[in-house]
Design a protein around this motif. Sequence first.
Motif, mmCIF file in Angstrom:
data_model
loop_
_atom_site.group_PDB
_atom_site.id
_atom_site.type_symbol
_atom_site.label_atom_id
_atom_site.label_comp_id
_atom_site.label_asym_id
_atom_site.label_seq_id
_atom_site.Cartn_x
_atom_site.Cartn_y
_atom_site.Cartn_z
ATOM 1 N N ALA A 26 13.605 6.204 -3.110
ATOM 2 C CA ALA A 26 12.999 6.422 -1.793
ATOM 3 C C ALA A 26 11.537 6.818 -1.968
ATOM 4 C CB ALA A 26 13.751 7.508 -1.041
ATOM 5 N N ILE A 27 10.681 6.297 -1.102
ATOM 6 C CA ILE A 27 9.245 6.541 -1.237
ATOM 7 C C ILE A 27 8.606 6.667 0.146
ATOM 8 C CG2 ILE A 27 8.896 4.034 -1.447
ATOM 9 C CD1 ILE A 27 6.594 6.729 -2.964
ATOM 10 N N THR A 28 7.682 7.612 0.290
ATOM 11 C CA THR A 28 6.878 7.678 1.509
ATOM 12 C C THR A 28 5.874 6.529 1.461
ATOM 13 O OG1 THR A 28 5.540 9.329 0.354
ATOM 14 C CG2 THR A 28 7.075 10.128 2.019
ATOM 15 N N ALA A 29 6.097 5.524 2.295
ATOM 16 C CA ALA A 29 5.280 4.307 2.266
ATOM 17 C C ALA A 29 4.083 4.389 3.196
ATOM 18 C CB ALA A 29 6.144 3.099 2.632
ATOM 19 N N GLY A 30 3.865 5.538 3.817
ATOM 20 C CA GLY A 30 2.740 5.727 4.706
ATOM 21 C C GLY A 30 3.209 6.287 6.037
ATOM 22 N N PRO A 31 2.259 6.714 6.861
ATOM 23 C CA PRO A 31 0.817 6.676 6.649
ATOM 24 C C PRO A 31 0.364 7.746 5.661
ATOM 25 C CG PRO A 31 1.295 7.825 8.682
ATOM 26 C CD PRO A 31 2.610 7.320 8.169
ATOM 27 N N GLY A 32 -0.937 7.691 5.337
ATOM 28 C CA GLY A 32 -1.499 8.661 4.427
ATOM 29 C C GLY A 32 -2.751 8.130 3.764
ATOM 30 N N SER A 33 -3.109 8.739 2.656
ATOM 31 C CA SER A 33 -4.248 8.285 1.864
ATOM 32 C C SER A 33 -3.998 6.851 1.399
ATOM 33 C CB SER A 33 -4.414 9.207 0.654
ATOM 34 O OG SER A 33 -5.037 8.548 -0.421
ATOM 35 N N PHE A 34 -4.972 5.971 1.587
ATOM 36 C CA PHE A 34 -4.789 4.575 1.189
ATOM 37 C C PHE A 34 -4.479 4.482 -0.300
ATOM 38 C CE2 PHE A 34 -6.966 4.147 5.171
ATOM 39 C CZ PHE A 34 -6.444 2.990 5.723
ATOM 40 N N THR A 35 -5.211 5.219 -1.114
ATOM 41 C CA THR A 35 -4.986 5.187 -2.560
ATOM 42 C C THR A 35 -3.634 5.797 -2.913
ATOM 43 O OG1 THR A 35 -7.358 5.323 -2.991
ATOM 44 C CG2 THR A 35 -5.886 5.889 -4.804
ATOM 45 N N GLY A 36 -3.337 6.957 -2.329
ATOM 46 C CA GLY A 36 -2.083 7.632 -2.630
ATOM 47 C C GLY A 36 -0.866 6.814 -2.250
ATOM 48 N N VAL A 37 -0.911 6.200 -1.089
ATOM 49 C CA VAL A 37 0.206 5.356 -0.642
ATOM 50 C C VAL A 37 0.389 4.167 -1.579
ATOM 51 C CG1 VAL A 37 0.964 3.781 1.177
ATOM 52 C CG2 VAL A 37 0.124 6.055 1.778
ATOM 53 N N ARG A 38 -0.717 3.541 -1.962
ATOM 54 C CA ARG A 38 -0.624 2.381 -2.860
ATOM 55 C C ARG A 38 -0.026 2.776 -4.206
ATOM 56 N NH1 ARG A 38 -5.666 0.641 -0.444
ATOM 57 N NH2 ARG A 38 -6.843 1.769 -2.010
ATOM 58 N N ILE A 39 -0.449 3.921 -4.743
ATOM 59 C CA ILE A 39 0.073 4.380 -6.032
ATOM 60 C C ILE A 39 1.579 4.625 -5.936
ATOM 61 C CG2 ILE A 39 0.093 6.338 -7.641
ATOM 62 C CD1 ILE A 39 -2.946 6.569 -7.138
ATOM 63 N N GLY A 40 2.011 5.299 -4.877
ATOM 64 C CA GLY A 40 3.425 5.597 -4.713
ATOM 65 C C GLY A 40 4.280 4.359 -4.557
ATOM 66 N N VAL A 41 3.840 3.456 -3.698
ATOM 67 C CA VAL A 41 4.606 2.237 -3.458
ATOM 68 C C VAL A 41 4.651 1.363 -4.712
ATOM 69 C CG1 VAL A 41 4.644 0.057 -2.162
ATOM 70 C CG2 VAL A 41 4.275 2.223 -0.962
ATOM 71 N N ALA A 42 3.511 1.240 -5.398
ATOM 72 C CA ALA A 42 3.464 0.423 -6.619
ATOM 73 C C ALA A 42 4.380 1.011 -7.696
ATOM 74 C CB ALA A 42 2.038 0.332 -7.134
ATOM 75 N N THR A 43 4.397 2.341 -7.807
ATOM 76 C CA THR A 43 5.254 2.988 -8.797
ATOM 77 C C THR A 43 6.727 2.758 -8.474
ATOM 78 O OG1 THR A 43 3.592 4.704 -9.187
ATOM 79 C CG2 THR A 43 5.849 5.192 -9.868
ATOM 80 N N ALA A 44 7.093 2.937 -7.210
ATOM 81 C CA ALA A 44 8.487 2.725 -6.793
ATOM 82 C C ALA A 44 8.908 1.276 -7.018
ATOM 83 C CB ALA A 44 8.658 3.110 -5.326
ATOM 84 N N LYS A 45 8.032 0.337 -6.671
ATOM 85 C CA LYS A 45 8.359 -1.084 -6.849
ATOM 86 C C LYS A 45 8.529 -1.418 -8.334
ATOM 87 C CE LYS A 45 6.117 -4.197 -4.289
ATOM 88 N NZ LYS A 45 6.967 -4.823 -3.274
ATOM 89 N N GLY A 46 7.628 -0.877 -9.167
ATOM 90 C CA GLY A 46 7.716 -1.155 -10.594
ATOM 91 C C GLY A 46 9.029 -0.682 -11.189
ATOM 92 N N LEU A 47 9.438 0.541 -10.844
ATOM 93 C CA LEU A 47 10.708 1.069 -11.339
ATOM 94 C C LEU A 47 11.886 0.272 -10.782
ATOM 95 C CD1 LEU A 47 10.044 4.907 -11.020
ATOM 96 C CD2 LEU A 47 10.233 3.596 -13.145
ATOM 97 N N ALA A 48 11.810 -0.060 -9.505
ATOM 98 C CA ALA A 48 12.906 -0.777 -8.855
ATOM 99 C C ALA A 48 13.079 -2.179 -9.439
ATOM 100 C CB ALA A 48 12.664 -0.856 -7.352
ATOM 101 N N PHE A 49 11.965 -2.882 -9.674
ATOM 102 C CA PHE A 49 12.041 -4.208 -10.285
ATOM 103 C C PHE A 49 12.649 -4.135 -11.690
ATOM 104 C CE2 PHE A 49 8.601 -5.907 -7.364
ATOM 105 C CZ PHE A 49 9.418 -6.882 -6.797
#
Length: 224
Positions: free
Chosen positions: A58-81
Amino acid sequence: MILSLDSSAVTASAALTDGDKVIKSEFKNTGLTHSETLLPMIKRVMSGTDYGALDAIAITAGPGSFTGVRIGVATAKGLAFKYGTPCISISTLESIAYNFAGMNCIVCAVMDARRMQFYNALFEVSKKEVKRLTPDRAISLDALREELKAFKSVIIAGDGARLCFDNIALENCSIAEEERLYQNAVSVSRAAENKKRIPAKELMPIYLRQSQAERELKLKKKEK
């Protein structure tokens, strides 16, 4: 078991939960970049647990800091893939409301969107549920003030809470205590309990408005 993550604003956190049980969790508000802190936090939280045993990330996909959201989503996607794990997309604002789960209150979740605007949503929290009263939106302080006048009592929480509270000038508003102030991964896990699980490829950042760079580019195009 769910691995829950947040890096959507000034804080970063990770939590491993099994139902209502918190196995391990970490929370940092150190000012370091999330690209440096998030993965080490995940490794510590997951220490001794096989990633293949996770039921979801589970990941907070936004709203929020553009950079912070991208880092979180990219990290979650990488682990999930990598491990074939489904994902759960959580509103950052909703995760803030879950800090108050089990209480009876109105929560005004706010994140600083600059220029006296806030990413915001209102929630009614009871001992049994967290009920959304508004969609996630970008709203001016003046417009938010008018809405909050309708409630007997409101708790303001989120990384924009102090700025909002100091300027909203309403006697019915109070600021959340420190331990409930910021979004955190344990609350993300609570919000994720009844949410839809999606494939990693469908997980996307949620932005309520364009970044400053995108707005400036658009303005330059109009001026030509």
